[in-house]
Motif scaffolding. Structure first.
Motif, PDB file in Angstrom:
ATOM      1  N   THR A 187       0.741  -1.310  -0.040  1.00  0.00           N
ATOM      2  CA  THR A 187      -0.049  -0.033  -0.100  1.00  0.00           C
ATOM      3  C   THR A 187       0.875   1.144   0.039  1.00  0.00           C
ATOM      4  N   ASP A 188       2.056   1.051   0.073  1.00  0.00           N
ATOM      5  CA  ASP A 188       3.022   2.237   0.073  1.00  0.00           C
ATOM      6  C   ASP A 188       3.125   3.193  -1.164  1.00  0.00           C
ATOM      7  N   THR A 189       3.301   4.475  -1.075  1.00  0.00           N
ATOM      8  CA  THR A 189       3.826   5.399  -1.869  1.00  0.00           C
ATOM      9  C   THR A 189       5.359   5.602  -1.500  1.00  0.00           C
ATOM     10  N   VAL A 190       6.168   5.438  -2.486  1.00  0.00           N
ATOM     11  CA  VAL A 190       7.682   5.509  -2.266  1.00  0.00           C
ATOM     12  C   VAL A 190       8.223   6.716  -2.909  1.00  0.00           C
ATOM     13  N   ALA A 191       8.683   7.907  -2.310  1.00  0.00           N
ATOM     14  CA  ALA A 191       9.113   9.164  -3.230  1.00  0.00           C
ATOM     15  C   ALA A 191      10.518   9.138  -3.102  1.00  0.00           C
ATOM     16  N   VAL A 192      11.205   9.253  -4.287  1.00  0.00           N
ATOM     17  CA  VAL A 192      12.725   9.207  -4.399  1.00  0.00           C
ATOM     18  C   VAL A 192      13.158  10.631  -4.860  1.00  0.00           C
ATOM     19  N   TRP A 193      14.145  11.275  -4.066  1.00  0.00           N
ATOM     20  CA  TRP A 193      14.732  12.367  -4.569  1.00  0.00           C
ATOM     21  C   TRP A 193      16.050  12.066  -5.100  1.00  0.00           C
ATOM     22  N   GLY A 194      16.051  12.534  -6.244  1.00  0.00           N
ATOM     23  CA  GLY A 194      17.247  12.419  -7.055  1.00  0.00           C
ATOM     24  C   GLY A 194      17.104  11.329  -8.249  1.00  0.00           C
TER      25      GLY A 194
END
Length: 391
Positions: A187-194
């Motif tokens: 159920t996760d949203t994963v945000a990746v910076w870069g």
């Protein structure tokens, strides 16, 4: 032999240097067939990582053929073996190695007393990095001495191109560890910076680990396009508000998991006050790192979430909002990569064609072209994302 050598800030040259030799029975010598320029090499190039010395050979992503083996490594390696060399040097015997924490090996840092004073406890020795991590010669060279070679290697099969296997030594397991540290749920949203090479590997790793959606944050169209091709939703922070867009994509809840694949040299819009403050602090040696990404992740992450930080930091960060971390109940997981903890599984993924890490390669050149390609990589010219050099 030829090698890329650090001579000071923004001064890397291709020099003739002395060939490496066996210094310990557990050593091996490899002929380097491929090596790469990593984003964390730019931190050395800009002199943001302390304890570099003129004459240091750089580079920590390399693979090649074993040409000489010390008597203590002969049971594990033989002449002609094809190996990837992890950037972390480890003994395999100390308490931390027994736990699988190879990047904090207690024996491989030959400048341990120096590092103990700076860090409280020394980390493992690293190839081609600062004297805080042992001052070992790196692999952007024709030959490399591998200490503790009976443990510090990844045997790889013939028949698979170097470019597909090379990144087992750093960016692939680094992106994978960053995602694993997130404890990703369906159920996760994963945000990746870069969306540099590590970010690209983290994005694909999060997708392989079953995240509901993965969001990629950068400002360069070619990087965002590569991330989108891998299944991520792109956000160009130069054109839209990261915070507003993340709220839109998560129904105002924020991402459960956040990954900082940028590190000490984070870049934000010059309209943002963080840019001026962080750069002034860094220029005046009041802070060693630019932590804009860290601040933004802490602010947007959903309460109870996880912050995973594979991005390299050198020392002190300014205006770190620890009160938000505590009150939101956030978990922070970070560290240099325990490369060999993951490589058996990742090599199987490559062999099973679940992923081909060579997708990040945009430039391939001779070792002598390395100094020019450092500048091209730094300036993001010619859509440069990942450079492979052929000694």
């Amino acid at each position: 032999m030829r090698a890329l050598v650090w001579h000071g800030k923004e001064d890397i040259r291709c020099d003739e240097v002395t060939d490496p030799e066996i210094e310990d029975p557990r050593d091996a010598i490899i002929r380097v067939t491929s090596c790469a320029i990593c984003g964390s090499d730019l931190h050395l190039y800009h002199n943001f990582i302390p304890a570099m010395m003129p004459g240091d050979i750089v580079g920590h992503e390399m693979m090649g053929e074993v040409v000489e083996v010390g008597s203590g490594a002969a049971g594990s390696l033989k002449k002609g073996d094809r190996i990837v060399v992890p950037f972390t040097i480890f003994c395999g015997e100390c308490i931390q190695c027994q736990r699988g924490n190879y990047s904090v090996c207690q024996r491989s840092n030959r400048k341990k007393e120096f590092a103990d004073k700076v860090y409280g406890h020394s980390t493992a020795g690293l190839f081609g990095y600062s004297h805080l991590t042992g001052g070992y010669p790196g692999g952007q060279a024709e030959y490399l001495r591998v200490p503790f070679a009976d443990k510090t290697h990844i045997k790889v099969p013939d028949g698979i191109p170097d470019e597909t296997l090379l990144f087992l030594g750093d960016i692939f397991p680094t992106g994978w560890q960053a995602a694993v540290q997130c404890d990703i749920q369906p159920t996760d949203t994963v945000a990746v910076w870069g969306c540099g090479p590590v970010g690209q590997m983290a994005i694909r790793s999060a997708i392989l680990l079953g995240a509901k959606q993965v969001i990629a944050i950068d400002r360069l169209p070619e990087r965002l396009s590569m991330a989108e091709a891998g299944g991520a939703i792109p956000i160009n922070f130069a054109e839209e508000s990261v915070i507003e867009r993340l709220n839109d994509l998560t129904n105002g809840q924020g991402p459960e998991k956040c990954i900082d694949a940028v590190g000490t040299e984070s870049h934000v819009s010059f309209k943002h006050p963080d840019t001026i403050v962080d750069r002034v602090m860094q220029m005046n040696m009041l802070s060693s790192d630019r932590p804009h990404v860290l601040r933004e992740m802490i602010y947007v992450c959903q309460p109870g979430g996880i912050l995973s930080i594979p991005g390299v930091y050198g020392g002190i960060v300014n205006q770190f909002p620890f009160g938000l971390v505590m009150n939101k109940g956030l978990t922070i997981r970070t560290g240099q990569t325990h490369v060999n903890r993951w490589t058996d599984e990742l090599l199987r993924m490559i062999e099973d064609k679940l992923i081909d890490p060579s997708f990040v390669v945009t430039h391939t050149a001779d070792l002598a072209d390395g100094p020019d390609l450092y500048r091209i990589f730094r300036d993001k010219q010619d859509s440069c994302i990942k450079v492979v050099l052929k000694p």
